[in-house]
Design a protein around this motif. Sequence first.
Motif, PDB file in Angstrom:
ATOM      1  N   LEU A 113      -5.093   6.674   5.691  1.00 13.34           N
ATOM      2  CA  LEU A 113      -5.956   6.224   6.798  1.00 13.34           C
ATOM      3  C   LEU A 113      -6.125   4.700   6.785  1.00 13.34           C
ATOM      4  CD1 LEU A 113      -8.732   8.994   6.745  1.00 13.34           C
ATOM      5  CD2 LEU A 113      -6.939   8.658   8.478  1.00 13.34           C
ATOM      6  N   LEU A 114      -6.188   4.114   5.582  1.00 17.68           N
ATOM      7  CA  LEU A 114      -6.289   2.650   5.488  1.00 17.68           C
ATOM      8  C   LEU A 114      -5.034   1.979   6.062  1.00 17.68           C
ATOM      9  CD1 LEU A 114      -7.691   0.080   4.505  1.00 17.68           C
ATOM     10  CD2 LEU A 114      -6.629   0.457   2.241  1.00 17.68           C
ATOM     11  N   ILE A 115      -3.874   2.538   5.715  1.00 17.42           N
ATOM     12  CA  ILE A 115      -2.615   2.000   6.248  1.00 17.42           C
ATOM     13  C   ILE A 115      -2.583   2.119   7.775  1.00 17.42           C
ATOM     14  CG2 ILE A 115      -0.110   2.341   6.324  1.00 17.42           C
ATOM     15  CD1 ILE A 115      -0.301   3.244   3.369  1.00 17.42           C
ATOM     16  N   LEU A 129       0.832  -1.205   0.000  1.00 13.33           N
ATOM     17  CA  LEU A 129       0.000   0.000   0.000  1.00 13.33           C
ATOM     18  C   LEU A 129       0.868   1.257   0.000  1.00 13.33           C
ATOM     19  CD1 LEU A 129      -2.778  -1.117   2.528  1.00 13.33           C
ATOM     20  CD2 LEU A 129      -2.985  -0.905   0.037  1.00 13.33           C
ATOM     21  N   ILE A 130       2.028   1.162   0.690  1.00  9.94           N
ATOM     22  CA  ILE A 130       2.956   2.304   0.699  1.00  9.94           C
ATOM     23  C   ILE A 130       3.453   2.586  -0.715  1.00  9.94           C
ATOM     24  CG2 ILE A 130       5.270   3.021   1.449  1.00  9.94           C
ATOM     25  CD1 ILE A 130       4.670   1.757   4.157  1.00  9.94           C
ATOM     26  N   LYS A 131       3.666   1.529  -1.519  1.00  9.75           N
ATOM     27  CA  LYS A 131       4.073   1.709  -2.930  1.00  9.75           C
ATOM     28  C   LYS A 131       3.072   2.598  -3.673  1.00  9.75           C
ATOM     29  CE  LYS A 131       2.907  -1.470  -5.824  1.00  9.75           C
ATOM     30  NZ  LYS A 131       2.124  -0.861  -6.918  1.00  9.75           N
ATOM     31  N   ASP A 132       1.784   2.272  -3.488  1.00  4.65           N
ATOM     32  CA  ASP A 132       0.747   3.077  -4.161  1.00  4.65           C
ATOM     33  C   ASP A 132       0.709   4.496  -3.618  1.00  4.65           C
ATOM     34  OD1 ASP A 132       0.030   0.911  -5.688  1.00  4.65           O
ATOM     35  OD2 ASP A 132      -1.530   0.224  -4.309  1.00  4.65           O
ATOM     36  N   LEU A 133       0.920   4.623  -2.282  1.00  5.67           N
ATOM     37  CA  LEU A 133       0.909   5.946  -1.672  1.00  5.67           C
ATOM     38  C   LEU A 133       2.026   6.820  -2.241  1.00  5.67           C
ATOM     39  CD1 LEU A 133      -0.393   7.803   0.484  1.00  5.67           C
ATOM     40  CD2 LEU A 133       1.247   6.860   2.142  1.00  5.67           C
ATOM     41  N   SER A 166      -7.359  10.940  -2.368  1.00  6.81           N
ATOM     42  CA  SER A 166      -6.885   9.554  -2.560  1.00  6.81           C
ATOM     43  C   SER A 166      -5.720   9.251  -1.609  1.00  6.81           C
ATOM     44  CB  SER A 166      -6.454   9.333  -4.005  1.00  6.81           C
ATOM     45  OG  SER A 166      -7.522   9.566  -4.884  1.00  6.81           O
ATOM     46  N   ILE A 167      -4.812  10.258  -1.487  1.00  9.61           N
ATOM     47  CA  ILE A 167      -3.657  10.088  -0.596  1.00  9.61           C
ATOM     48  C   ILE A 167      -4.117   9.912   0.844  1.00  9.61           C
ATOM     49  CG2 ILE A 167      -1.604  11.208   0.329  1.00  9.61           C
ATOM     50  CD1 ILE A 167      -1.286  12.564  -2.434  1.00  9.61           C
TER      51      ILE A 167
END
Length: 566
Positions: free
Chosen positions: A60-62, A38-42, A54-55
């Motif tokens: 918040l999901l992480i 998920l950090i990759k996408d962030l 989106s960021i």
Amino acid sequence: MSRVKALYKLLEHYRKEQIIICILIVIDILLTSSVPFLIKDLVNYITSGDNWTSILKLGLLILFITICNAIIQIIKNYRWHLLRFRSINYLRLKMFYHALRKPMSFFDNNNVGGIMAKVLDDVVIVAQHAAIGLPMLFANLFQLIIVISFLFILELKLAVIIFITMPIYYIIFHYLNSRIRETSKLERVNFAKVMKDVQEKLLGVRTIKIFKKEKYMVDKFSKVLDNYLQYVRKTVFLNSCGSGLTIVIMLTLPVIILIYGGFLVYKKEISLGTLIAFYTYLSFLYEPIRNLSDYNLGLQTTLGMCERVLNFLQDDKIEKEGKVKLKEFNSLEFKNVSFQYENGKSVLSNLNFRIDKGDRLAIVGPSGSGKSTILNLIMKLYSPDKGKILVNGIDIREISSDSLYALITLLEQNHFLFEGTIKENITFGEEVDFQRIRKAAMLSKILPLIQSYENGFDHLISDSNLSGGEKQRLCLARSLLKDAQLVLLDEATSSVDPAIEKEIVDNLDKNLEGKTLVAVSHRPQILSICNKVIHLSNGQIIGCYTLKNEKDYEKVYGIVSRTLDQ
């Protein structure tokens, strides 16, 4: 069964708890491993100038996954460590139980220090590995599979680098493992010698002080420790090599990945977010690699100790138990009985005698004549090498030990007391009418001492805060409390002065009506309440006497007294 299977079978009692922990491990690893992806996408959102909504949502999901993961880890770690301590206690109890089941010959041939090292020290490492070894192996293999899967998904070229290092890593460890296993076995054997040496010298502390040999004993103990340290040094060196190899991998892999990954980012073959995620996953890779190396090292060390534990648990050497159950005692007969201990020294030679219900037999003779061995044979602690011992006309080997012991009470020469109340030591934890306890204490002449304590029978004692005579009288009270048909006394009054000895013997005379007595002594006072006497010397009967009147008593008393005084 292989030693590894036998190791894990030790604690199959906790298999359900191990499965629960493995389920928690799966949830923990899946949650943890999802975060770098998920950090990759962030990072890609940020670098591409995506909208802040989106960021924020992804951030918040992480954060939510991280909090859930923390809760799972708390539950997992709690159950993990609780299982570890419960397994240690369980295996220690199992070892202690088997120690009590072993025949007396085992204790004749093994020092207490070595037994204690197995029960208290070896068990810790063996139990920990048997309990959490499989969950630990599962956790690290599962994490490796998940992390490697993510690495392949992220970038195949970078993932290949990791696979190049693994074969080298395990080839070296295969060699180290075999060396560690052998040295760990030798280290445990020598640790048992350390335990034995400490126990031996502490038991003789009074003699050491009187002869002012403290420095001499310290020097001897120092040599024992130095010898033990040689084996510790080898084990530590090999373990250090294994740890060093893990550190080399942990330090070199990130540098290689960053250099090559940076080149791929520069060539625009991968995104910066992919490189950061890949680099983050590397930290997830180090821990299972390090833990698996520790697991392999620990397994080899544990297997060395496991052999000692498994041999201890399996090697009971208990003779086949008799099936005949006695309901009462009628007679005891020795027929041509000879016996020697495993060291080959003959103790008893061709003994023949018989007593019937109601008889009171005194076995007298100098120290080392074989008196206590006769009681050991009656108690089935040993079996005769030749001849037979008959109880009610039945070979004692065919009689159930439980039914035999139900008819017998015993006072041993070595006075066994444990830390607890006086009442607990007399009753051995059984619920007994208080008046019976008080009567037993009165007959053994220990009641005045008990009454002098503020808490009376609830006074806490240990083996160290009573004199030899007080211990003996307290143990005698325990023996008299059991309403047994056959009373065995081994030097019941050896630690008390003559005046108290006479009072105890007179009390025994009043309390033994209708019971059978076998009393071992190297002092002649016990003859006054006996009707039969066996005089032993060097394991042979040199005189059998029947006491019918005062004249017989005086005659035998004189013969025995002269022999014992020589």
